[in-house]
Design an enzyme around this catalytic site. Structure first.
Site, PDB file in Angstrom:
ATOM      1  CG  HIS A 183      27.958  54.001  29.703  1.00  0.00           C
ATOM      2  ND1 HIS A 183      28.099  52.969  30.590  1.00  0.00           N
ATOM      3  CD2 HIS A 183      29.210  54.524  29.534  1.00  0.00           C
ATOM      4  CE1 HIS A 183      29.364  52.851  30.947  1.00  0.00           C
ATOM      5  NE2 HIS A 183      30.058  53.789  30.331  1.00  0.00           N
ATOM      6  CB  SER A 202      32.427  53.805  32.584  1.00  0.00           C
ATOM      7  OG  SER A 202      32.672  53.436  31.248  1.00  0.00           O
ATOM      8  CD  GLU A 219      25.078  50.819  31.271  1.00  0.00           C
ATOM      9  OE1 GLU A 219      25.735  51.730  30.754  1.00  0.00           O
ATOM     10  OE2 GLU A 219      25.087  50.565  32.488  1.00  0.00           O
TER      11      GLU A 219
END
Length: 533
Positions: free
Chosen positions: A438, A208, A350
């Protein structure tokens, strides 16, 4: 007889006591360190300072060298996480501090016959929250020295201000969090040999915001030579317009404007308490980016693009003219990034974690969302991501967010760097509601699947991923025996990627789906063309 038994017991107890290994001990330039043994096997050295505390007059300055310590320093517990808002943080305030520039090292051996590859992890959290205090022992047990890092976050890590620029010898301010990461990587280069690591073979990997940071480090002159390979897991916002320190770009508010909104006088902020600084920053952000505010930050999934009631955070890496000299997409397009082995990838779903309860639910809401968020390319987005009924809207929106904010940047990075591309698609029982969303791959990369909601298949996949990650760190090639078709991304339409799912399989990414984003966010910085292809 009793005396004999008693004597034998004493001898047995003495043997047990003497059989206990001595705590692991290393010597580095700043002094001696005493660590401990992790339950998974490798030796652990936790909470090592890699820079001086960024407090007092060192607040909002480049990280400074550590002051050497005298006696042996005990490094058996994590250092504090960096300061972050309670509204975001999952970390108790007692475990946070402005004095937070610490790292952790796990090593399988202090004196291996062949030095181990080194893997340095940068945590995610939108540059606003998170911590590097994650157990790296299981990954280290696959044959690498693993390092995790804390770096300054939020207003403490990314404040630009004319007052700071005026006092800087480089005539720049901001991106202190990136400078912390560079300082940590330099520390690793200088000291990791003492831990059994190969100082000439350092891989930085992150998830991330940690992966996004790596995307910036690869175009930063300051980071040249501090790492040799890179793995980026779900970088967000790469190859989209970047905020700049002094001027607006594509309508994005300049970072100096944000800094002045926090406080007009930098001395006032330096003398304020940590909580006062965070309160002033929060008030400025609400005023600039809240309802009716004039501010606009770069599109990213944490922001208002999915939730009109959410307030965007401007605390993000940006073009400051020093750490990041130009728009990063332009630097990549012009071949000015590091030429090193790269692996980059995303997760299949995601977007689900960002869409949540405020996702568009009907066809009109979906059309409005695309027109507003991706102007002036809303029509092209509608064609590329169609929804025929209301039931199609949520899956289509998930694909949009997944591709726009994660897959597009990952693909472009892999293409410009001729890197390996992967996707993570495994949905464990624990993740049935969100899919492969995610951050889900992090547990697999660190071997953290030994818990409820995971199965033997997950343990096997985790082992395969750790093996691939370490093999890439060692050789620059992540491929396993059964994946010879997984080749680097070329400049043509050949787009193979490894799918880490219920099984390992090589697939091809449909390159055509990326064209709309190339039109929307041209690397040249020009106005979007949105030409129909």
């Amino acid at each position: 007889m009793r005396f004999r038994l008693f004597s034998l017991c004493l001898l047995s107890a003495a043997f047990v006591l003497t059989a206990q290994p001595a705590p692991p001990h290393v010597h580095i330039a700043a002094g001696d360190l005493e660590g401990t043994y992790d339950d998974a096997g490798p030796m652990a050295f936790l909470g090592i300072p890699y820079a001086a505390p960024p407090t007092g007059d060192r607040r909002w300055r480049e990280p400074q060298p550590v002051t050497p310590w005298g006696p042996v320093r005990m490094v058996k517990s994590y250092g504090p996480a960096c300061m972050q808002p309670q509204s975001w943080a999952k970390i108790p305030p007692s475990e946070m501090s402005e004095d937070c520039l610490y790292l952790n090292v796990w090593t399988p051996s202090l004196s291996p016959s062949i030095a181990a590859p080194v893997m340095v992890y940068l945590h995610g959290g939108g540059f606003l929250n998170g911590s590097g205090n994650i157990d790296g022992a299981r990954l280290a047990s696959h044959g690498a020295v693993v390092v995790t890092v804390n770096y300054r976050l939020g207003v403490f890590g990314f404040l630009a201000h004319p007052g700071l620029t005026a006092e800087s010898p480089h005539h720049a301010s901001g991106n202190y969090g990136l400078m912390d990461q560079i300082a940590a990587l330099r520390w690793v280069r200088d000291n990791i040999t003492a831990f059994g690591g190969d100082a000439r073979n350092i891989t930085v990997f992150g998830e991330s915001a940690g992966a996004t940071a790596i995307g910036y480090l690869m175009v930063s002159p300051l980071a040249q030579g501090v790492f040799d390979k890179a793995i980026l897991e779900s970088p967000s916002g790469l190859f989209t317009p970047d905020p700049e320190r002094t001027r607006e770009v594509r309508g994005l508010t300049s970072m100096d404007t944000v800094g002045l909104a926090v406080a007009p006088n930098i001395a006032e902020l330096r003398n304020a308490s940590v909580q006062e600084v965070m309160d002033k920053a929060d008030a400025a952000v609400k005023k600039l980016f809240g309802p009716g505010g004039s501010g606009h930050v770069r599109l990213k999934p944490e922001g208002h693009t999915q939730n009109p009631d959410a307030i965007d955070s401007p605390w993000w890496a940006f073009t400051d003219g020093y750490v990041v000299p130009e728009q990063h997409a332009k630097l990549y397009a012009n071949g000015k990034a590091m030429r090193i082995p790269v692996m980059v990838g995303t997760n299949a779903d995601e977007g689900t974690v960002f869409l949540g309860s405020f996702a568009p639910k009907t066809m009109p809401e979906y059309d409005e969302y695309l027109a507003k968020t991706y102007a002036p390319c809303g029509r092209q987005m509608r064609e590329a991501y169609p929804a025929k009924t209301d039931k199609d809207v949520l899956p289509a929106a998930d694909r949009v967010v997944t591709d726009a904010f994660f897959l597009y940047g990952s693909f472009e990075l892999a293409r410009t760097q001729h890197g390996y591309l992967y996707r993570f698609s495994r949905v464990a029982p624990a993740n049935q509601k969100t899919g492969a969303t995610h951050g889900n791959e992090v547990r697999y990369v660190f071997g953290d699947t030994q818990r409820d909601g995971y199965e033997s298949l997950d343990h096997r996949l985790s082992d395969q991923m750790m093996t691939a990650w370490v093999h890439f760190a060692r050789t620059g090639d992540p491929r396993l025996m059964q994946s010879s078709d997984w080749t680097r991304i070329g400049s043509d339409d050949e787009t193979p990627y490894m799918d880490f799912g219920d099984t390992l399989s090589v697939k091809k990414l449909p390159y055509g789906s990326m064209h709309v984003f190339e039109d929307l966010w041209p690397a040249s910085g020009k106005v979007p063309t949105c030409e129909k292809r």
